[in-house]
Design a protein around this motif. Structure first.
Motif, PDB file in Angstrom:
ATOM      1  N   TRP A 152      25.657  48.183  33.539  1.00  0.00           N
ATOM      2  CA  TRP A 152      25.877  49.551  33.989  1.00  0.00           C
ATOM      3  C   TRP A 152      25.350  49.748  35.409  1.00  0.00           C
ATOM      4  O   TRP A 152      25.990  50.398  36.237  1.00  0.00           O
ATOM      5  CB  TRP A 152      25.192  50.516  33.033  1.00  0.00           C
ATOM      6  CG  TRP A 152      25.288  51.947  33.461  1.00  0.00           C
ATOM      7  CD1 TRP A 152      26.345  52.789  33.305  1.00  0.00           C
ATOM      8  CD2 TRP A 152      24.269  52.705  34.156  1.00  0.00           C
ATOM      9  NE1 TRP A 152      26.063  54.027  33.849  1.00  0.00           N
ATOM     10  CE2 TRP A 152      24.803  54.000  34.372  1.00  0.00           C
ATOM     11  CE3 TRP A 152      22.986  52.412  34.594  1.00  0.00           C
ATOM     12  CZ2 TRP A 152      24.074  54.989  35.020  1.00  0.00           C
ATOM     13  CZ3 TRP A 152      22.254  53.397  35.244  1.00  0.00           C
ATOM     14  CH2 TRP A 152      22.799  54.666  35.451  1.00  0.00           C
ATOM     15  N   GLY A 153      24.186  49.161  35.677  1.00  0.00           N
ATOM     16  CA  GLY A 153      23.639  49.292  37.022  1.00  0.00           C
ATOM     17  C   GLY A 153      24.492  48.608  38.076  1.00  0.00           C
ATOM     18  O   GLY A 153      24.702  49.147  39.172  1.00  0.00           O
ATOM     19  N   PHE A 156      28.227  50.558  37.953  1.00  0.00           N
ATOM     20  CA  PHE A 156      28.281  52.001  38.179  1.00  0.00           C
ATOM     21  C   PHE A 156      27.232  52.464  39.182  1.00  0.00           C
ATOM     22  O   PHE A 156      27.546  53.181  40.142  1.00  0.00           O
ATOM     23  CB  PHE A 156      28.105  52.746  36.856  1.00  0.00           C
ATOM     24  CG  PHE A 156      28.111  54.244  37.008  1.00  0.00           C
ATOM     25  CD1 PHE A 156      29.311  54.932  37.085  1.00  0.00           C
ATOM     26  CD2 PHE A 156      26.927  54.963  37.092  1.00  0.00           C
ATOM     27  CE1 PHE A 156      29.326  56.316  37.236  1.00  0.00           C
ATOM     28  CE2 PHE A 156      26.935  56.333  37.248  1.00  0.00           C
ATOM     29  CZ  PHE A 156      28.135  57.013  37.320  1.00  0.00           C
ATOM     30  N   LEU A 157      25.970  52.077  38.950  1.00  0.00           N
ATOM     31  CA  LEU A 157      24.888  52.607  39.782  1.00  0.00           C
ATOM     32  C   LEU A 157      24.986  52.103  41.217  1.00  0.00           C
ATOM     33  O   LEU A 157      24.846  52.894  42.169  1.00  0.00           O
ATOM     34  CB  LEU A 157      23.541  52.220  39.170  1.00  0.00           C
ATOM     35  CG  LEU A 157      22.304  52.949  39.706  1.00  0.00           C
ATOM     36  CD1 LEU A 157      22.430  54.448  39.454  1.00  0.00           C
ATOM     37  CD2 LEU A 157      21.040  52.414  39.033  1.00  0.00           C
ATOM     38  N   VAL A 158      25.206  50.811  41.406  1.00  0.00           N
ATOM     39  CA  VAL A 158      25.271  50.249  42.759  1.00  0.00           C
ATOM     40  C   VAL A 158      26.395  50.878  43.586  1.00  0.00           C
ATOM     41  O   VAL A 158      26.177  51.309  44.730  1.00  0.00           O
ATOM     42  CB  VAL A 158      25.411  48.708  42.700  1.00  0.00           C
ATOM     43  CG1 VAL A 158      25.712  48.141  44.084  1.00  0.00           C
ATOM     44  CG2 VAL A 158      24.138  48.080  42.145  1.00  0.00           C
ATOM     45  N   PRO A 159      27.633  50.977  43.074  1.00  0.00           N
ATOM     46  CA  PRO A 159      28.695  51.583  43.909  1.00  0.00           C
ATOM     47  C   PRO A 159      28.482  53.063  44.219  1.00  0.00           C
ATOM     48  O   PRO A 159      28.989  53.559  45.232  1.00  0.00           O
ATOM     49  CB  PRO A 159      29.959  51.383  43.056  1.00  0.00           C
ATOM     50  CG  PRO A 159      29.637  50.281  42.112  1.00  0.00           C
ATOM     51  CD  PRO A 159      28.183  50.437  41.822  1.00  0.00           C
ATOM     52  N   HIS A 160      27.756  53.782  43.364  1.00  0.00           N
ATOM     53  CA  HIS A 160      27.627  55.231  43.540  1.00  0.00           C
ATOM     54  C   HIS A 160      26.331  55.645  44.232  1.00  0.00           C
ATOM     55  O   HIS A 160      26.068  56.846  44.368  1.00  0.00           O
ATOM     56  CB  HIS A 160      27.717  55.942  42.181  1.00  0.00           C
ATOM     57  CG  HIS A 160      29.088  55.915  41.589  1.00  0.00           C
ATOM     58  ND1 HIS A 160      29.573  54.831  40.906  1.00  0.00           N
ATOM     59  CD2 HIS A 160      30.094  56.844  41.591  1.00  0.00           C
ATOM     60  CE1 HIS A 160      30.817  55.086  40.498  1.00  0.00           C
ATOM     61  NE2 HIS A 160      31.150  56.297  40.904  1.00  0.00           N
ATOM     62  N   LEU A 161      25.516  54.711  44.654  1.00  0.00           N
ATOM     63  CA  LEU A 161      24.278  55.058  45.352  1.00  0.00           C
ATOM     64  C   LEU A 161      24.425  55.025  46.865  1.00  0.00           C
ATOM     65  O   LEU A 161      23.453  55.268  47.580  1.00  0.00           O
ATOM     66  CB  LEU A 161      23.144  54.108  44.935  1.00  0.00           C
ATOM     67  CG  LEU A 161      22.424  54.443  43.634  1.00  0.00           C
ATOM     68  CD1 LEU A 161      21.297  53.452  43.390  1.00  0.00           C
ATOM     69  CD2 LEU A 161      21.869  55.857  43.654  1.00  0.00           C
ATOM     70  N   ARG A 188      22.243  46.930  46.526  1.00  0.00           N
ATOM     71  CA  ARG A 188      21.533  45.985  45.660  1.00  0.00           C
ATOM     72  C   ARG A 188      20.120  45.791  46.206  1.00  0.00           C
ATOM     73  O   ARG A 188      19.769  44.733  46.724  1.00  0.00           O
ATOM     74  CB  ARG A 188      22.282  44.660  45.583  1.00  0.00           C
ATOM     75  CG  ARG A 188      23.641  44.772  44.908  1.00  0.00           C
ATOM     76  CD  ARG A 188      24.326  43.430  44.788  1.00  0.00           C
ATOM     77  NE  ARG A 188      25.562  43.526  44.032  1.00  0.00           N
ATOM     78  CZ  ARG A 188      25.648  43.443  42.718  1.00  0.00           C
ATOM     79  NH1 ARG A 188      24.541  43.247  42.000  1.00  0.00           N
ATOM     80  NH2 ARG A 188      26.800  43.545  42.097  1.00  0.00           N
ATOM     81  N   SER A 189      19.333  46.825  46.107  1.00  0.00           N
ATOM     82  CA  SER A 189      18.027  46.871  46.740  1.00  0.00           C
ATOM     83  C   SER A 189      16.948  47.144  45.715  1.00  0.00           C
ATOM     84  O   SER A 189      17.216  47.429  44.541  1.00  0.00           O
ATOM     85  CB  SER A 189      18.006  47.957  47.820  1.00  0.00           C
ATOM     86  OG  SER A 189      18.259  49.228  47.230  1.00  0.00           O
ATOM     87  N   LEU A 190      15.693  47.092  46.165  1.00  0.00           N
ATOM     88  CA  LEU A 190      14.564  47.409  45.296  1.00  0.00           C
ATOM     89  C   LEU A 190      14.586  48.878  44.882  1.00  0.00           C
ATOM     90  O   LEU A 190      14.122  49.219  43.784  1.00  0.00           O
ATOM     91  CB  LEU A 190      13.244  47.085  46.010  1.00  0.00           C
ATOM     92  CG  LEU A 190      12.947  45.610  46.257  1.00  0.00           C
ATOM     93  CD1 LEU A 190      11.658  45.457  47.059  1.00  0.00           C
ATOM     94  CD2 LEU A 190      12.840  44.854  44.937  1.00  0.00           C
ATOM     95  N   PHE A 191      15.110  49.732  45.732  1.00  0.00           N
ATOM     96  CA  PHE A 191      15.206  51.150  45.372  1.00  0.00           C
ATOM     97  C   PHE A 191      16.157  51.338  44.187  1.00  0.00           C
ATOM     98  O   PHE A 191      15.863  52.091  43.254  1.00  0.00           O
ATOM     99  CB  PHE A 191      15.680  51.954  46.578  1.00  0.00           C
ATOM    100  CG  PHE A 191      15.779  53.431  46.334  1.00  0.00           C
ATOM    101  CD1 PHE A 191      14.631  54.200  46.191  1.00  0.00           C
ATOM    102  CD2 PHE A 191      17.019  54.057  46.232  1.00  0.00           C
ATOM    103  CE1 PHE A 191      14.709  55.565  45.959  1.00  0.00           C
ATOM    104  CE2 PHE A 191      17.103  55.422  46.004  1.00  0.00           C
ATOM    105  CZ  PHE A 191      15.953  56.172  45.868  1.00  0.00           C
ATOM    106  N   THR A 192      17.284  50.653  44.202  1.00  0.00           N
ATOM    107  CA  THR A 192      18.222  50.721  43.078  1.00  0.00           C
ATOM    108  C   THR A 192      17.596  50.165  41.809  1.00  0.00           C
ATOM    109  O   THR A 192      17.749  50.727  40.717  1.00  0.00           O
ATOM    110  CB  THR A 192      19.500  49.945  43.419  1.00  0.00           C
ATOM    111  OG1 THR A 192      20.060  50.442  44.633  1.00  0.00           O
ATOM    112  CG2 THR A 192      20.519  50.062  42.304  1.00  0.00           C
ATOM    113  N   ILE A 263      16.623  40.587  32.829  1.00  0.00           N
ATOM    114  CA  ILE A 263      18.073  40.506  32.914  1.00  0.00           C
ATOM    115  C   ILE A 263      18.654  41.636  33.752  1.00  0.00           C
ATOM    116  O   ILE A 263      19.530  41.420  34.612  1.00  0.00           O
ATOM    117  CB  ILE A 263      18.683  40.509  31.500  1.00  0.00           C
ATOM    118  CG1 ILE A 263      18.155  39.312  30.707  1.00  0.00           C
ATOM    119  CG2 ILE A 263      20.202  40.464  31.582  1.00  0.00           C
ATOM    120  CD1 ILE A 263      18.469  37.978  31.330  1.00  0.00           C
ATOM    121  N   ALA A 264      18.189  42.861  33.520  1.00  0.00           N
ATOM    122  CA  ALA A 264      18.729  43.993  34.273  1.00  0.00           C
ATOM    123  C   ALA A 264      18.461  43.842  35.765  1.00  0.00           C
ATOM    124  O   ALA A 264      19.341  44.112  36.597  1.00  0.00           O
ATOM    125  CB  ALA A 264      18.129  45.292  33.742  1.00  0.00           C
TER     126      ALA A 264
END
Length: 339
Positions: A152-153, A156-161, A188-192, A263-264
């Motif tokens: 999911w990250g 979904f999360l990476v493209p929308h941040l 694809r960072s530590l913040f994400t 894994i995440a």
């Protein structure tokens, strides 16, 4: 001379009177035997746990010493990770320490206030018909596998941040921490990773905090309300001080998962040996991610080096939990348990 009850022979009454002390003595003997068995099982379990912890620590120390003796650089300050270089093995944990601690810190900064707010809403604000299903929904988040969070990250999360990163760069770029060096690059960072870890540890912190808030003595809450306090003032003066040790313990449980998540993080973070204070830039790494990605292709020295990094993570986790225990012990006067 005692008379027997109607319809019961005198001999039966006398026999039961004579055997009752024996039966009582037998029950007491069984109770003492059960207490002894339980005490021995409890002590044995505690000793077994210490033995297992010592065995893990001893194994990690042994394998780590082999790797560190072959390292040609500084294990604590080197950024490079090339332990299987035959001519010059070099590896260090500087990037891994930074990435692990920073991503976990971001997760805790986001997750702890949100989790406490959700726990207070469920325990003190929401009606029962809403609170119960809401609590079940939050608890279900803990049952989601890590790989699902990772997918999911990544999808979904990476493209929308990208929009959030641009906003932070525009308004907070002057802080250097939120400066975006490559606008438009994948997030694809530590913040994400910190945001993803915050979502993952949220159910743990919420569940423990909710149960702690439910244990607040009812008389404390009623006394605060009787003195004219509003609901928020009652929570601030009666609920939060009582639940402070529980909140700290819950936060440490969440922090333990954030530090060791594998894994995440490996699915979302773009691993590199570059240490950058720009939290929005892609790159970095954590201990767990590094072990998961490189263990399969590592040679003999590489596996020992990964064991050494695992030992550092083991020590960090022990220090974090020890610090939490010290904080809780120091703040027992706020728990309200003795009131």
């Amino acid at each position: 001379m005692t008379s027997s009850p109607p319809g019961v022979p005198r001999e039966t009454t006398e026999a039961s009177t004579e055997t009752s002390p024996r039966r009582r003595s037998s029950l007491q003997g069984n109770s003492r035997r059960g207490d002894s068995i339980f005490r021995g099982a409890s002590a044995g379990s505690g000793i077994l746990l210490l033995v297992i912890m010592a065995a893990i620590a001893g194994f990690l120390i042994y394998r780590s010493s082999i790797a560190i003796n072959k390292d040609t650089t500084s294990f604590l300050t080197t950024f490079e990770w090339d332990p299987d270089n035959i001519q010059k093995p070099s590896f260090g944990i500087a990037v891994l320490v930074f990435g692990t601690l920073v991503s976990a810190a971001i997760a805790m900064v986001i997750a702890v206030p949100v989790a406490i707010g959700i726990a207070l809403f469920i325990s003190h604000y929401a009606p029962r018909r809403i609170a119960q299903p809401f609590a079940y929904l939050v608890d279900l988040l803990a049952a989601v596998p890590s790989i699902i969070y990772g997918l999911w990250g990544a999808l979904f999360l990476v493209p929308h941040l990208g929009g959030l990163n641009s906003w932070l760069d525009h308004y907070l770029g002057w802080t250097y921490i939120f400066k975006l060096s490559h606008p438009g690059a994948p997030a694809r960072s530590l913040f994400t990773v910190g945001i993803l870890l915050a979502i993952m540890v949220l159910p743990i912190i919420t569940a423990v905090s909710r149960e702690v808030f439910r244990q607040v003595p009812r008389m404390h809450e009623e006394a605060a309300l009787a003195l004219g306090a509003t609901r928020w003032e009652m929570i601030r003066t009666a609920v939060l001080p009582f639940g402070r040790p529980g909140i700290i313990s819950a936060s440490m449980l969440g922090l333990g998962r954030a530090l060791g998540e594998t894994i995440a993080v490996a699915t979302v973070l773009s691993a590199s040996n570059v240490l950058s204070l720009h939290l929005l830039d892609a790159g970095g790494g954590t201990f767990a991610q590094n072990i998961a990605l490189k263990f399969g292709e590592a040679g003999s020295v590489g596996k020992d080096a990964l064991m050494a990094s695992g030992l550092v993570l083991f020590v960090i986790t022990l220090l974090v939990n020890g610090a939490a225990r010290m904080i809780v012990a120091r703040r027992k006067e706020y728990s309200g348990a003795n009131s």
